[in-house]
Scaffold this motif. Sequence first.
Motif, PDB file in Angstrom:
ATOM      1  N   MET A 236       0.803  -1.215   0.000  1.00 15.94           N
ATOM      2  CA  MET A 236       0.000   0.000   0.000  1.00 15.94           C
ATOM      3  C   MET A 236       0.847   1.281   0.000  1.00 15.94           C
ATOM      4  N   SER A 240      -1.604   4.530   0.475  1.00 16.80           N
ATOM      5  CA  SER A 240      -2.313   4.277   1.729  1.00 16.80           C
ATOM      6  C   SER A 240      -3.043   5.499   2.307  1.00 16.80           C
ATOM      7  N   ASP A 244      -6.889   5.096   3.114  1.00 15.94           N
ATOM      8  CA  ASP A 244      -7.319   5.242   4.511  1.00 15.94           C
ATOM      9  C   ASP A 244      -8.453   6.246   4.652  1.00 15.94           C
ATOM     10  N   ASN A 260      -6.954  -4.923   5.558  1.00 18.28           N
ATOM     11  CA  ASN A 260      -7.537  -3.752   4.894  1.00 18.28           C
ATOM     12  C   ASN A 260      -8.712  -4.116   3.999  1.00 18.28           C
TER      13      ASN A 260
END
Length: 534
Positions: A236, A240, A244, A260
């Motif tokens: 990631m 990320s 997120d 995830n």
Amino acid sequence: MKKFFSKAICFTIMLMLLSSTVGCGSGTSNEGDNGAKVNDSTEQDVSKKNKGPQVELKVAVFDRGTKGYVADNNFQTKWIQEKFGDPNNIKVTFVPIPRAQEVDKLKVLMASNQAPDICFTYTDSVVVDFAKNGGLTDLTELIDKNAPNLKKFLGEDLLSYGRWDNIQYAVPAKRVMVAAESTFIRKDWLDKVGLPVPKTTDEFYNAMKAFKEKDPGKLGGKVIPYTFAVDPNNLMWGVSPLLDSFKEKISEEDTYSLPNWLVPGFKEGMRFLNKMYNEGLLDPKFATDDGKHNDDNISKGLAGAFIHTFDLTYRAGSFSDKIKTVAPEGQYIPIDPFVNKEGKHLKFKFNPNGLFIIVPKTSQRAAEAIKYLEWMADPEVLFYLQNGEKGVHYLDEKNGIPVNIIPNDKLADDNKANFIDLSIIVNGKEFGSEDKNVEAASYGFPGYEELYKQAYSAAMNDASFMPHLDRAIESKAKYSKVLGEKEVETFIKTITCKPAEFDKTYDTLIQEYLKAGGQQVIDETRAAYKAMKK
């Protein structure tokens, strides 16, 4: 007369016993190698006058092959002997370990019972394996009784990273800079397309669309609005913070237990990347890139935005320097645009631990090892080990921070230093506060000091540590290879498939992931979390 003679013999024997008690031992503690008590200054004075045989403490040290620098015999090792070894009647012997062979060399030394008394590694799985096989000393009581300054310096939260099954098997070094990734964008391109610095995910997307359509760099269709690569070891990385921002709030147990792929909202983040890919906003070669192509995109001025290590852009000879050779007006600035429904800019930061410092079970010098680490926790000791001597290794100080540092190639061989490997209780230069640490680090980026600070601030904004369990997850190690391969496949296929095929592709691959061992990892992790909370 007989009675008097008997008393005289008793008195003489008593004197002999007292003399023997003072004269023997290592001088490191009142209770030998098990060291329930560390000498205070008075006891050390006594030991100087009544020294027994000097004991040897073997300490590992990285050998980085620095020209003219001898890893186990230099001004720092001599200073350590003078300031720590001699007063405590300890001969400190440094054992060089090639940095590139750190793990393999350590395993060989441990297996042959020849490991130094103080060893270290960055790899926590190696420590877990040593602990499971009974190869490490339990340091819990030694630290509790003998190392108050070390405990204060590291703190309970950090120490927990070296604890498995409630046993302190390792002393985790303090990582000074825990910031991980920042997002960067071409400020000159934003100005040319008439857009402000993006502050939301939608504004970031609009900027990428404008870069694609308006080609502010006049690249003739070569523009890559958003670039990243596929790193199998850190999948990631480069996306990320964006992903997120799509995640929904979940329980602490789920935070520890779920990958995830199963966190609510993550799928929508992947759908967003799929949309960007199909609109030509991502590098079409990302799936086969080992990272070099991605870095070339940035250095050659082809990329509009990227996510990378927060400080890499401003390192000497890196992206900000290179782009000026092809686009003199080119400027990468840090931004923090990805925001979730709660207004948070979620992202991860590196765990607070650096090195794991361990004492092999075969060592007879566990007490001396902890005493060495306790001595190192003294701020003055740490400062010298990390900075050297004013007038020799640096010329000036600014707010207590050394500046005008003299590089190793300008120093005589007997003054060459390694300021990152001998202060093993800390990774990075420690000056007592986050502000001073960031200020000190920024001096290493001449011309980019303020941008460095901005990138650090963005990387730390709403950042959190990854979940940490106090026990190993055996199924995770068992299935790591097959699950890692499945994650890479899922990542690539769900980004590159046609939008109409996204849901089917994602759902099918996740089911395959669970059947390949993912569900067992989830179940074991959930059980470990519950056990830890008890």
